[in-house]
Design an enzyme around this catalytic site. Structure first.
Site, PDB file in Angstrom:
ATOM      1  N   GLY A   1      -0.032 -16.532  -2.584  1.00 23.80           N
ATOM      2  CA  GLY A   1      -1.684 -16.424  -3.591  1.00 23.80           C
ATOM      3  C   GLY A   1      -1.643 -15.780  -4.765  1.00 23.80           C
ATOM      4  O   GLY A   1      -1.461 -16.248  -6.106  1.00 23.80           O
TER       5      GLY A   1
ATOM      6  N   ALA B   1       0.950  -1.391  -0.046  1.00 23.48           N
ATOM      7  CA  ALA B   1      -0.156   0.038  -0.230  1.00 23.48           C
ATOM      8  C   ALA B   1       0.654   1.340  -0.458  1.00 23.48           C
ATOM      9  O   ALA B   1       0.389   2.224  -0.412  1.00 23.48           O
ATOM     10  CB  ALA B   1      -0.797  -0.073   1.381  1.00 23.48           C
TER      11      ALA B   1
ATOM     12  N   TRP C   1       4.979 -11.458   1.753  1.00 21.85           N
ATOM     13  CA  TRP C   1       4.741 -12.895   2.187  1.00 21.85           C
ATOM     14  C   TRP C   1       3.731 -13.461   1.349  1.00 21.85           C
ATOM     15  O   TRP C   1       3.430 -14.656   1.572  1.00 21.85           O
ATOM     16  CB  TRP C   1       5.035 -13.426   3.471  1.00 21.85           C
ATOM     17  CG  TRP C   1       6.183 -12.376   3.332  1.00 21.85           C
ATOM     18  CD1 TRP C   1       7.649 -11.765   3.787  1.00 21.85           C
ATOM     19  CD2 TRP C   1       6.799 -13.329   5.733  1.00 21.85           C
ATOM     20  NE1 TRP C   1       7.536 -11.665   4.151  1.00 21.85           N
ATOM     21  CE2 TRP C   1       7.728 -12.581   5.300  1.00 21.85           C
ATOM     22  CE3 TRP C   1       5.756 -13.882   6.703  1.00 21.85           C
ATOM     23  CZ2 TRP C   1       8.617 -12.945   6.844  1.00 21.85           C
ATOM     24  CZ3 TRP C   1       6.479 -13.882   7.871  1.00 21.85           C
ATOM     25  CH2 TRP C   1       7.657 -13.606   8.274  1.00 21.85           C
TER      26      TRP C   1
ATOM     27  N   ARG D   1     -12.261 -19.649   5.065  1.00 25.47           N
ATOM     28  CA  ARG D   1     -11.504 -20.273   5.942  1.00 25.47           C
ATOM     29  C   ARG D   1     -11.418 -19.410   7.487  1.00 25.47           C
ATOM     30  O   ARG D   1     -10.828 -20.369   8.362  1.00 25.47           O
ATOM     31  CB  ARG D   1     -10.048 -18.536   6.030  1.00 25.47           C
ATOM     32  CG  ARG D   1      -9.351 -18.214   5.140  1.00 25.47           C
ATOM     33  CD  ARG D   1      -8.473 -17.360   4.252  1.00 25.47           C
ATOM     34  NE  ARG D   1      -7.805 -17.684   3.237  1.00 25.47           N
ATOM     35  CZ  ARG D   1      -7.008 -16.508   3.484  1.00 25.47           C
ATOM     36  NH1 ARG D   1      -6.544 -15.538   4.046  1.00 25.47           N
ATOM     37  NH2 ARG D   1      -5.250 -16.525   1.747  1.00 25.47           N
TER      38      ARG D   1
END
EC number: 1.4.3.16
Length: 532
Positions: free
Chosen positions: A57, A25, A54, A288
């Site tokens: 996805g 960001a 890190w 999740r």
């Protein structure tokens, strides 16, 4: 450590724009602000202390022929468990493809097919293949490498590394700058950075917990700083636990990306049973929070949980998921032939500093983007790969808002100005912080109760009473906001699960808004009440 093109001592005059944080960001916002003069203050070398680097996805964006913005919005709303801000989500989703093209222009090498089209993968709770990736599981690292190179080649951006921002300076209704500590927070002196605009991009809260996939720098300082300056905090109780952190005793815990399950990997216990099939019709691809509780239950029952990739990925593991493969092999686990032991770990905070569609907080002069914020697009449970999307969309919107609301300065002056002195503290090595992390995991974790939350609030108060250093105060403030909001929400929803209130309640189908003053009053009531 500083970039080669600038070697300051301490600072005087007024910066045009100060960005706190060197993650996705912060860097993206600085690049979109160019040629406006920007100073980035980063606790670690840019990219190294950021969760963005890190991320395995990728970034979700509705770009395939069969996909639509409506489908992406619908998936996000469904995952968010009833409290997603749909207007903000539509805006984010609609601007996603443009931000992907920005990243391509900055040099991000997204995976492509033989015809040069972007390769898109599917992850949990997405109805379509819409995740753009890099080398399977290296999206975050590759995106950050490209942006770091772009930042270092942009003359209007000054990067100052090793400065830990500890305080937002407020003058009346306005944030007028920040105070930081050099030498990675170890200097005895502090340095002030007056600014016309401050953009908070300081990351998440993972290291408030004993088991997390986040880097050490993600310990909640940004939320605490903003709250102590008077900002409204939204939805702090919603903490997302990633269900498949690799359980090998490392801190931070390595991550077994969601994409493995998207490609067919299954979750089994020590008996070989696929336990998620008994819990949710989508099995391993359930949201999740549901998968995390399923894994947690198996671990608590002593059966353990394992991610079996032997059939779905097999011998292709090294080239398809090199990061996960390396983590497993370093621990003596061959994921080509063996199931991977997994456990839930704090991965993302849906709560944070409340912002509007332009990234403005409730305090004039302060904008925020990335995980430190709560924009409302994640609701109670973030959809996989929407976090990097949110970071770039709102970082770009902040840049446009600042350009439109603040005229460019005619001159920026740099000089010397020593800040207030205070005793430094190495947060990650301090015994109080270790106690706080264990307290949060034990009492404000995957499964919560009134009794555990009350115990957490009292424990945090005791730690605050005996530890007065400013950086610890920021961190403890964030922990307190999470625990208080979790105690107040007498239901279960998304990332917030109460064993004593296991169902959603219609009266709680709303977001939480909390100031530090309100949290302090509620904490005092808990302290005065009878033990739970």
């Amino acid at each position: 450590m500083l970039t080669d093109h600038f070697r300051p001592q301490s600072f005087n005059g007024i910066d045009d724009i100060v960005i706190v944080g060197g993650g996705l960001a912060g860097l993206f916002c600085a690049l979109k602000l160019a040629p406006r003069p920007v100073t980035i203050l980063a606790a670690a070398p840019i990219g190294y202390g950021a969760s963005s680097a890190w991320a395995q996805g990728g970034i979700a964006a509705a770009m395939s022929k069969g996909d639509t913005f409506e489908k992406h919005v619908a998936d996000t709303v469904a995952a968010g468990a009833g409290i997603v801000d749909e207007k903000m989500t539509r805006m984010m989703v609609a601007e996603g493809p443009a931000r992907i093209h920005d990243l391509l222009e900055f040099g991000v090498p997204f995976d492509r097919d033989l015809e040069g089209k972007l390769l898109l993968s599917r992850e949990a709770a997405h109805s379509e293949r819409r995740i753009v990736r890099v080398k399977g599981d290296m999206a975050g690292k590759s995106i950050m490498e490209a942006l770091i190179a772009a930042v270092r080649n942009t003359p209007s951006i000054r990067v100052i590394e090793g400065y830990v921002v500890e305080e937002l300076v407020r003058e009346g209704r306005f944030i007028s700058g920040v105070i930081a500590r050099p030498d990675a927070g170890q200097s005895k002196s502090r340095v002030s950075f007056p600014a016309r605009a401050v953009v908070l991009c300081s990351g998440g809260v993972g290291h408030l917990y004993a088991v997390t996939t986040n880097p050490w720098e993600a310990c909640g300082q940004g939320v605490g700083m903003a709250a102590r300056a008077g900002a409204i905090i939204a939805d702090p109780e919603f903490v997302q636990f990633h269900p498949t952190a690799i359980d090998i005793g490392k801190d931070p815990a390595p991550l077994a990306t969601e994409a493995l399950r998207g490609d067919g990997a299954t979750l089994i216990n020590s008996e070989g049973r696929r336990f998620m099939l008994d819990i949710h019709p989508d099995g391993e691809l359930a949201p999740r929070d549901i998968v995390s509780r399923g894994v947690f239950a198996e671990v608590q029952a002593g059966r353990g949980a394992f991610l079996d990739c032997t059939k779905a990925v097999g011998r292709h593991f090294p080239e398809m998921f090199p990061t996960v493969y390396a983590s497993c092999m370093a621990a003596g686990i061959d994921p080509v032939r063996q199931p991977i032991p997994v456990t839930p770990a704090v991965h993302y905070h849906m709560g944070g500093v409340l912002t509007d569609g332009e990234g403005r907080t409730s305090i004039d002069g302060l904008w925020a983007a990335g995980e430190v914020t709560s924009t409302g697009v994640h609701g109670a449970n973030r959809l996989a790969s929407n976090s990097l999307l949110e970071a770039v969309v709102f970082a770009a919107r902040i840049a446009e808002n600042i350009k439109g609301s603040l005229p460019a300065p005619k001159l920026t002056a740099w000089g010397d100005n020593a800040g207030e002195n205070d005793d430094p503290v190495t947060v990650e090595d301090s015994p109080p912080f270790k106690v706080l992390r264990q307290l949060m995991s034990d009492c404000v974790g995957v499964v919560r109760t009134r009794e555990s939350l009350t115990r957490a609030i009292r424990g945090i108060a005791e730690l605050e009473r005996t530890n007065k250093r400013l950086r610890f105060a920021n961190i403890a403030t964030t922990a307190k906001l999470i625990a208080i909001a979790a105690l107040q929400r007498t239901e279960s929803r998304g990332g917030h699960f109460r064993a004593d209130c296991p169902d959603e309640r219609p009266e709680w189908r709303r977001r939480t808004y909390l100031t530090l003053a309100q949290a302090e009053r509620l904490a005092a009531e808990v302290a005065e009440s009878e033990p739970a």
